[in-house]
Design a protein around this motif. Structure first.
Motif, PDB file in Angstrom:
ATOM      1  N   ALA A 158       0.833  -1.209   0.000  1.00 28.21           N
ATOM      2  CA  ALA A 158       0.000   0.000   0.000  1.00 28.21           C
ATOM      3  C   ALA A 158       0.861   1.249   0.000  1.00 28.21           C
ATOM      4  O   ALA A 158       0.611   2.196  -0.759  1.00 28.21           O
ATOM      5  CB  ALA A 158      -0.932  -0.008   1.214  1.00 28.21           C
ATOM      6  N   ASP A 159       1.885   1.242   0.818  1.00 23.41           N
ATOM      7  CA  ASP A 159       2.733   2.430   0.957  1.00 23.41           C
ATOM      8  C   ASP A 159       3.469   2.749  -0.340  1.00 23.41           C
ATOM      9  O   ASP A 159       3.451   3.883  -0.825  1.00 23.41           O
ATOM     10  CB  ASP A 159       3.727   2.212   2.098  1.00 23.41           C
ATOM     11  CG  ASP A 159       4.399   3.505   2.528  1.00 23.41           C
ATOM     12  OD1 ASP A 159       3.828   4.581   2.279  1.00 23.41           O
ATOM     13  OD2 ASP A 159       5.490   3.432   3.120  1.00 23.41           O
ATOM     14  N   VAL A 160       4.106   1.740  -0.951  1.00 24.52           N
ATOM     15  CA  VAL A 160       4.919   2.009  -2.148  1.00 24.52           C
ATOM     16  C   VAL A 160       4.047   2.305  -3.364  1.00 24.52           C
ATOM     17  O   VAL A 160       4.509   2.918  -4.326  1.00 24.52           O
ATOM     18  CB  VAL A 160       5.893   0.851  -2.450  1.00 24.52           C
ATOM     19  CG1 VAL A 160       6.850   0.628  -1.289  1.00 24.52           C
ATOM     20  CG2 VAL A 160       5.152  -0.435  -2.800  1.00 24.52           C
ATOM     21  N   CYS A 161       2.773   1.872  -3.311  1.00 27.34           N
ATOM     22  CA  CYS A 161       1.863   2.132  -4.437  1.00 27.34           C
ATOM     23  C   CYS A 161       0.991   3.365  -4.210  1.00 27.34           C
ATOM     24  O   CYS A 161       0.054   3.607  -4.982  1.00 27.34           O
ATOM     25  CB  CYS A 161       0.975   0.918  -4.693  1.00 27.34           C
ATOM     26  SG  CYS A 161       1.854  -0.504  -5.357  1.00 27.34           S
ATOM     27  N   GLY A 162       1.290   4.128  -3.172  1.00 31.51           N
ATOM     28  CA  GLY A 162       0.546   5.348  -2.930  1.00 31.51           C
ATOM     29  C   GLY A 162      -0.838   5.131  -2.365  1.00 31.51           C
ATOM     30  O   GLY A 162      -1.707   5.998  -2.482  1.00 31.51           O
ATOM     31  N   GLY A 163      -1.072   3.972  -1.757  1.00 32.65           N
ATOM     32  CA  GLY A 163      -2.381   3.666  -1.199  1.00 32.65           C
ATOM     33  C   GLY A 163      -2.449   3.894   0.293  1.00 32.65           C
ATOM     34  O   GLY A 163      -1.451   4.189   0.951  1.00 32.65           O
ATOM     35  N   SER A 193      -1.161   6.586 -10.278  1.00 34.24           N
ATOM     36  CA  SER A 193      -0.360   7.072 -11.401  1.00 34.24           C
ATOM     37  C   SER A 193       0.292   5.921 -12.157  1.00 34.24           C
ATOM     38  O   SER A 193       0.282   4.771 -11.721  1.00 34.24           O
ATOM     39  CB  SER A 193       0.727   8.016 -10.881  1.00 34.24           C
ATOM     40  OG  SER A 193       1.691   7.288 -10.126  1.00 34.24           O
ATOM     41  N   ASP A 194       0.920   6.254 -13.291  1.00 35.73           N
ATOM     42  CA  ASP A 194       1.673   5.253 -14.047  1.00 35.73           C
ATOM     43  C   ASP A 194       2.802   4.668 -13.210  1.00 35.73           C
ATOM     44  O   ASP A 194       3.098   3.471 -13.305  1.00 35.73           O
ATOM     45  CB  ASP A 194       2.245   5.878 -15.319  1.00 35.73           C
ATOM     46  CG  ASP A 194       1.171   6.211 -16.347  1.00 35.73           C
ATOM     47  OD1 ASP A 194       0.048   5.682 -16.228  1.00 35.73           O
ATOM     48  OD2 ASP A 194       1.464   7.014 -17.266  1.00 35.73           O
ATOM     49  N   ASP A 195       3.453   5.514 -12.401  1.00 42.53           N
ATOM     50  CA  ASP A 195       4.521   5.012 -11.537  1.00 42.53           C
ATOM     51  C   ASP A 195       3.991   4.024 -10.509  1.00 42.53           C
ATOM     52  O   ASP A 195       4.640   3.012 -10.204  1.00 42.53           O
ATOM     53  CB  ASP A 195       5.215   6.171 -10.820  1.00 42.53           C
ATOM     54  CG  ASP A 195       6.188   6.907 -11.722  1.00 42.53           C
ATOM     55  OD1 ASP A 195       6.493   6.401 -12.826  1.00 42.53           O
ATOM     56  OD2 ASP A 195       6.640   8.002 -11.332  1.00 42.53           O
ATOM     57  N   HIS A 196       2.818   4.304  -9.951  1.00 44.87           N
ATOM     58  CA  HIS A 196       2.223   3.376  -8.986  1.00 44.87           C
ATOM     59  C   HIS A 196       1.960   2.026  -9.646  1.00 44.87           C
ATOM     60  O   HIS A 196       2.224   0.969  -9.061  1.00 44.87           O
ATOM     61  CB  HIS A 196       0.910   3.940  -8.441  1.00 44.87           C
ATOM     62  CG  HIS A 196       1.081   5.154  -7.589  1.00 44.87           C
ATOM     63  ND1 HIS A 196       0.186   6.205  -7.597  1.00 44.87           N
ATOM     64  CD2 HIS A 196       2.052   5.501  -6.706  1.00 44.87           C
ATOM     65  CE1 HIS A 196       0.586   7.134  -6.751  1.00 44.87           C
ATOM     66  NE2 HIS A 196       1.722   6.725  -6.204  1.00 44.87           N
ATOM     67  N   LEU A 197       1.455   2.045 -10.868  1.00 47.31           N
ATOM     68  CA  LEU A 197       1.192   0.795 -11.579  1.00 47.31           C
ATOM     69  C   LEU A 197       2.489   0.056 -11.900  1.00 47.31           C
ATOM     70  O   LEU A 197       2.544  -1.178 -11.836  1.00 47.31           O
ATOM     71  CB  LEU A 197       0.408   1.064 -12.870  1.00 47.31           C
ATOM     72  CG  LEU A 197      -1.129   1.021 -12.743  1.00 47.31           C
ATOM     73  CD1 LEU A 197      -1.641   2.130 -11.836  1.00 47.31           C
ATOM     74  CD2 LEU A 197      -1.786   1.099 -14.111  1.00 47.31           C
ATOM     75  N   ALA A 198       3.529   0.812 -12.232  1.00 46.86           N
ATOM     76  CA  ALA A 198       4.817   0.177 -12.536  1.00 46.86           C
ATOM     77  C   ALA A 198       5.401  -0.493 -11.298  1.00 46.86           C
ATOM     78  O   ALA A 198       5.956  -1.600 -11.375  1.00 46.86           O
ATOM     79  CB  ALA A 198       5.792   1.225 -13.078  1.00 46.86           C
ATOM     80  N   ILE A 199       5.285   0.171 -10.151  1.00 44.41           N
ATOM     81  CA  ILE A 199       5.774  -0.419  -8.902  1.00 44.41           C
ATOM     82  C   ILE A 199       4.996  -1.694  -8.588  1.00 44.41           C
ATOM     83  O   ILE A 199       5.566  -2.724  -8.214  1.00 44.41           O
ATOM     84  CB  ILE A 199       5.644   0.591  -7.747  1.00 44.41           C
ATOM     85  CG1 ILE A 199       6.622   1.761  -7.951  1.00 44.41           C
ATOM     86  CG2 ILE A 199       5.907  -0.083  -6.399  1.00 44.41           C
ATOM     87  CD1 ILE A 199       6.378   2.922  -7.010  1.00 44.41           C
ATOM     88  N   ALA A 200       3.676  -1.629  -8.753  1.00 43.35           N
ATOM     89  CA  ALA A 200       2.848  -2.801  -8.474  1.00 43.35           C
ATOM     90  C   ALA A 200       3.216  -3.969  -9.383  1.00 43.35           C
ATOM     91  O   ALA A 200       3.276  -5.121  -8.935  1.00 43.35           O
ATOM     92  CB  ALA A 200       1.375  -2.444  -8.646  1.00 43.35           C
ATOM     93  N   GLU A 201       3.484  -3.673 -10.648  1.00 43.53           N
ATOM     94  CA  GLU A 201       3.835  -4.741 -11.583  1.00 43.53           C
ATOM     95  C   GLU A 201       5.168  -5.387 -11.218  1.00 43.53           C
ATOM     96  O   GLU A 201       5.326  -6.612 -11.302  1.00 43.53           O
ATOM     97  CB  GLU A 201       3.878  -4.203 -13.008  1.00 43.53           C
ATOM     98  CG  GLU A 201       4.083  -5.280 -14.055  1.00 43.53           C
ATOM     99  CD  GLU A 201       3.819  -4.783 -15.457  1.00 43.53           C
ATOM    100  OE1 GLU A 201       3.727  -5.624 -16.368  1.00 43.53           O
ATOM    101  OE2 GLU A 201       3.698  -3.552 -15.652  1.00 43.53           O
ATOM    102  N   ARG A 202       6.120  -4.583 -10.786  1.00 45.01           N
ATOM    103  CA  ARG A 202       7.412  -5.141 -10.388  1.00 45.01           C
ATOM    104  C   ARG A 202       7.293  -5.946  -9.101  1.00 45.01           C
ATOM    105  O   ARG A 202       8.084  -6.861  -8.854  1.00 45.01           O
ATOM    106  CB  ARG A 202       8.442  -4.027 -10.226  1.00 45.01           C
ATOM    107  CG  ARG A 202       8.818  -3.350 -11.535  1.00 45.01           C
ATOM    108  CD  ARG A 202      10.064  -2.509 -11.400  1.00 45.01           C
ATOM    109  NE  ARG A 202      11.247  -3.313 -11.125  1.00 45.01           N
ATOM    110  CZ  ARG A 202      12.469  -2.809 -10.966  1.00 45.01           C
ATOM    111  NH1 ARG A 202      12.667  -1.505 -11.071  1.00 45.01           N
ATOM    112  NH2 ARG A 202      13.486  -3.591 -10.713  1.00 45.01           N
TER     113      ARG A 202
END
Length: 270
Positions: free
Chosen positions: A35-40, A150-159
């Motif tokens: 949650a934290d790294v994905c901005g949630g 954001s796109d960055d949040h989605l990229a972090i989640a995918e990784r």
């Protein structure tokens, strides 16, 4: 949070989780960091089918009180994970996606979005399914208020997805192991007495199933080289030299079931 830094943090937590002996603690450890790294602000992890009628909900932070106030209809909306169940069921793509991107203009006015605003005070949801499974669709839902992910949040989640999948595979193995041996046998303590880490225990269980190093690597999401390293550690700690001797030694120590006991534990046809 920068992408590399966020991924490093998620990796560190995943590695720590792989050393956790209590399977029920694995997802709470992971979900809060996800949650934290994905901005949630909160996460629901649902490791069975995303459907309205059934399934357990694990929450971080603990939202038991809020969930207890939900009626059956609202709880069904959370279980279903709209619009993600339909989105992912339509194909094999398991890339993370936000509800707004998946549902488009219909998301803000949907029953799920209205319920989330009223009950949890959030506006947006990010679906992070576990990769590699066609069905059931399982994984995490990350919630936040304000703007969409954001796109960055989605990229972090995918990784983070492979890390989540690796921990979930270990959780399943350790829970199956506990059920097979039973709490009275204290399997966790026996493994600790042999200085086996939870990760080494998971590899030992797959060795017992006669899986090859390649198959073990695929099952746990690790390289064959890493599998061999774990196997070497298991041999050293159990004082054995080969697979057969290791399995027999593990049976004598009560770390795995003996063939006779395993057969007796299987349900008999009615």
């Amino acid at each position: 949070m920068r992408l590399e830094k966020a991924y490093e943090r998620m990796t560190a937590v995943a590695v720590a989780a792989l050393h956790e002996r209590e399977p029920e603690r694995l997802w709470p450890m992971l979900a809060g960091t996800l949650a934290d790294v994905c901005g949630g602000e909160a996460v629901i992890h649902k490791l069975d089918e995303w459907s309205e009628s059934e399934g357990t909900l694990g929450t971080v932070p603990d939202a038991a009180a809020e969930l207890a106030r939900l009626g059956d209809a609202d709880l069904g909306l959370l279980r279903a994970g709209y619009p993600f169940a339909g989105h992912y069921a339509a194909g094999t793509d398991r890339a993370p996606v936000s509800a707004h991107r998946a549902a488009g203009r219909t998301w803000p006015s949907s029953p799920t979005a209205r319920m989330l605003r009223e009950v949890l005070d959030v506006d947006h949801v990010l679906g992070v399914p576990l990769p590699g499974n066609a069905a059931p669709i399982t994984g995490c839902l990350v919630y936040r208020a304000g703007t969409d992910f954001s796109d960055d949040h989605l990229a972090i989640a995918e990784r983070a997805q492979p890390l989540l999948a690796a921990v979930e595979r270990q959780r399943q193995l350790l829970e199956e192991w506990r059920r097979a041996l039973g709490p009275a046998d204290a399997p966790d303590q026996r493994a600790a007495d042999c200085a086996l880490t939870p990760r080494e225990t998971a590899v030992l269980l797959l060795l017992t199933d006669a899986l090859t190093a390649d198959a073990i690597g695929r099952r746990l999401g690790i390289s064959v080289r890493t599998v061999h390293k774990h196997v070497e550690n298991i041999y050293r700690k159990l004082g054995t030299r080969d697979r057969v001797g290791t399995v027999l030694r593990a049976q004598r120590l009560g770390l795995v079931q003996t063939p006779g006991r395993a057969e007796a534990a299987r349900p008999r046809p009615s």
